[in-house]
Design an enzyme around this catalytic site. Structure first.
Site, PDB file in Angstrom:
ATOM      1  CE  LYS A 176       0.802  -6.805 -12.330  1.00  0.00           C
ATOM      2  NZ  LYS A 176      -0.620  -7.381 -12.378  1.00  0.00           N
ATOM      3  CD  GLU A 216       3.257   7.071  -3.166  1.00  0.00           C
ATOM      4  OE1 GLU A 216       2.916   6.566  -1.781  1.00  0.00           O
ATOM      5  OE2 GLU A 216       4.128   7.354  -3.236  1.00  0.00           O
ATOM      6  CB  CYS A 264      -3.678   3.535   0.348  1.00  0.00           C
ATOM      7  SG  CYS A 264      -4.026   5.201  -0.792  1.00  0.00           S
ATOM      8  CD  GLU A 282      -4.672  -0.915   3.666  1.00  0.00           C
ATOM      9  OE1 GLU A 282      -3.763  -2.079   3.344  1.00  0.00           O
ATOM     10  OE2 GLU A 282      -4.172   0.308   3.382  1.00  0.00           O
TER      11      GLU A 282
END
Ligand code: NAD
Length: 494
Positions: free
Chosen positions: A180, A255, A289, A387
């Site tokens: 997906k 992750e 990331c 973040e």
């Protein structure tokens, strides 16, 4: 070059062909230009289930898990060649849907081909262990078996690369797969899957179901027929994936996000460190990331370093993402753009000083944020801790190495860290003390298909790429046998 984007229409990829009529559509408007570039099927839980049924059947009864490694490798190599031949078109799709500069997208596609080639090699060399020193005629074999049906959930920042960090590794191991992709950027996964079918991936072995996390992602994670879920995305959704996987006790790898430190010691090569620090945070417009978003700089060189960093940052070209010289692309969506802008405001109101940038550019109809550097950033500030996922660098100064290590580790995340020093001892004494899955020394965001990648702490668990990444897609089976006549467990009374 004047590249003109067109609109591409897609349906799900089920097995060797595209799926049933698209039904409700998700329209993807390029975040860099405001143009409609793609329409994807808005998948349902039933669409996900249909793909899972095919993957289950292909795993339980199909040829793929039973083929030799050499045969699987041949398919993966053919697939890599087809991607190689189609690289420029695939890169343009990434530019349109992600809003990243073409130069970065071309680099992504080069990496995709390398990942497929390496995974092909893994398919051939995969092997287990044999134990012949157990004594008493006892012999054992430890097999690496494919884990089964793998569900893969992919984010929007590197759609093709993350597909390639997962899919060929799982297929090399003999698994079957349902992917997906992100609802924003599903084009490259569908295109890559189509090339896979052309290369000889058998029917049902790989499906791509497009749509939203709920219902499509949720249906994959909660399915009894999926053995393993490989997720890449935000820490918030990663927590939900882990919770949702509990009912079926399936294995997961997650992750997740990061807030990586980029430490510059006074003995670093200044020009290299400036260049690498810029790349580390402005690459992929900061939507990366493992971006080195926290610059930790030693007091003694801070002013000189920052002066040079600003000189160079001001020359970066923002926008016009299809142009060969574009350096910084657009934020993925209006909602994300607004979120990054909120952080710019928070930084200012919490007392950090904007050295460059701090503004936005909507002129071309895209969601562009200026490359921004904040100085005087304290560990208590939101821009140090959270973040941002945009082109925003926060600078904190330190006196000695102890303080640098403490600042670097002062984060809930632990995905990566970068260290700039020409002192061999400092490099090798500091690297093990950094709580991060990857440490770069005198380079940044620099990897290869052989090198495992993954997080510590809230950056997740599990590894992708390398031998470790391949083994995630395997189960260990021990087979123990006695050769010759066995000594009995019980005395023979009868
Ligand atoms: P996201 O978590 O919002 O979405 C990721 C994927 O999960 C998408 O396909 C989404 O549709 C799906 N999803 C959402 N809700 C779901 C649910 N309830 N069940 C199943 N699937 C669901 O992340 P994003 O915004 O697409 O990507 C940005 C994030 O990804 C950042 O935090 C970034 O740090 C992280 N990221 C991590 C890595 C890594 O390797 N560690 C790599 C790239 C991106």
């Amino acid at each position: 070059m004047n590249y003109v984007s067109t609109t591409r229409d897609y349906t799900h990829h089920l097995g060797s062909g595209h799926g049933p009529g698209p039904g409700t559509l998700i329209e993807r408007v390029s975040p860099a230009s405001g143009r409609l570039v793609a329409r994807f099927a808005e998948g349902t839980a039933d669409d996900a289930k249909a793909a899972i049924v095919r993957a289950r059947a292909a795993f339980d009864n199909g040829s793929w898990p039973r083929m030799s490694g050499l045969e699987r490798a041949a398919v993966l190599r053919r697939w890599a060649e087809l991607i190689e031949a189609d690289k420029e078109r695939l890169a343009r799709i990434e530019v349109d849907e992600v809003g990243k500069p073409i130069r970065m997208a071309r680099g992504d596609l080069d990496a995709v081909v390398d990942l497929f080639q390496y995974a092909a090699a893994l398919a051939i060399q995969a092997h287990g262990e044999a134990h012949s020193n157990l004594g008493g005629g006892k012999t054992a074999w430890v097999y690496r078996e494919p884990v089964g049906v793998v569900g893969m959930i992919i984010p929007w920042n590197f759609p093709a690369v993350i597909f390639a960090q997962k899919v060929p590794y799982a297929l090399a191991a003999g698994c079957t797969v349902v992917v997906k992709p992100s609802e924003f950027t599903s084009g490259s996964a569908l295109e890559l899957a189509r090339l896979g079918a052309e290369a000889g991936v058998p029917d049902g072995v790989l499906s791509v179901v497009t749509g939203y996390g709920n219902p499509v992602g949720e249906a994959i994670v909660t399915s009894l027929d999926v053995d393993f879920v490989s997720f890449t995305g935000s820490t918030a959704v990663g927590r939900r994936i882990v919770a949702n996987s509990a009912a079926t006790l399936k294995r997961v790898s997650v992750e997740l996000g990061g807030k990586s430190a980029n430490i510059v010691l006074e003995d670093a090569d200044l020009e290299d460190a400036v260049d690498g620090s810029m790349f580390s945070v402005f690459f992929n417009q900061g939507e990366c990331c493992c971006a080195g978003t926290r610059l930790l700089i030693q007091d003694s060189i801070a002013d000189r370093f920052i002066e040079r960093l600003l000189e160079r940052t001001k020359t970066l070209k923002v926008g016009d993402v299809h142009a060969d010289d574009s350096d910084v692309g657009a934020m993925i969506s209006e909602a994300h753009f607004t979120r990054v802008c909120d952080y710019l405001e928070k930084g200012k109101t919490q007392g950090a000083r904007v050295l460059t940038g701090g503004g936005t550019d909507r002129a071309a109809g895209g969601f562009f944020v200026e490359p921004t550097v904040f100085d005087n950033v304290e560990p208590s500030m939101a821009i140090f801790r959270e973040e941002i996922f945009g082109p925003v660098l926060v600078v904190t100064r330190f006196k000695d190495i102890e303080k640098a290590v403490a600042l670097a580790n002062d984060s809930e995340y632990g995905l990566a860290a970068t260290l700039w020093t020409k002192n061999f001892d400092s490099a090798h004494l500091i690297a093990p003390r950094l709580r991060a899955g990857t440490v770069w020394i005198n380079t940044s965001i620099d990897t290869g298909p052989q090198i495992p990648f993954g997080g510590y702490k809230s950056s997740g668990f599990g590894r992708e790429m390398g031998q470790a990444g391949f083994e995630e897609f395997t189960n260990v089976k021990s087979v123990v046998a006695r050769l010759g006549k066995r000594t009995h467990f019980y005395p023979q009374r009868g």
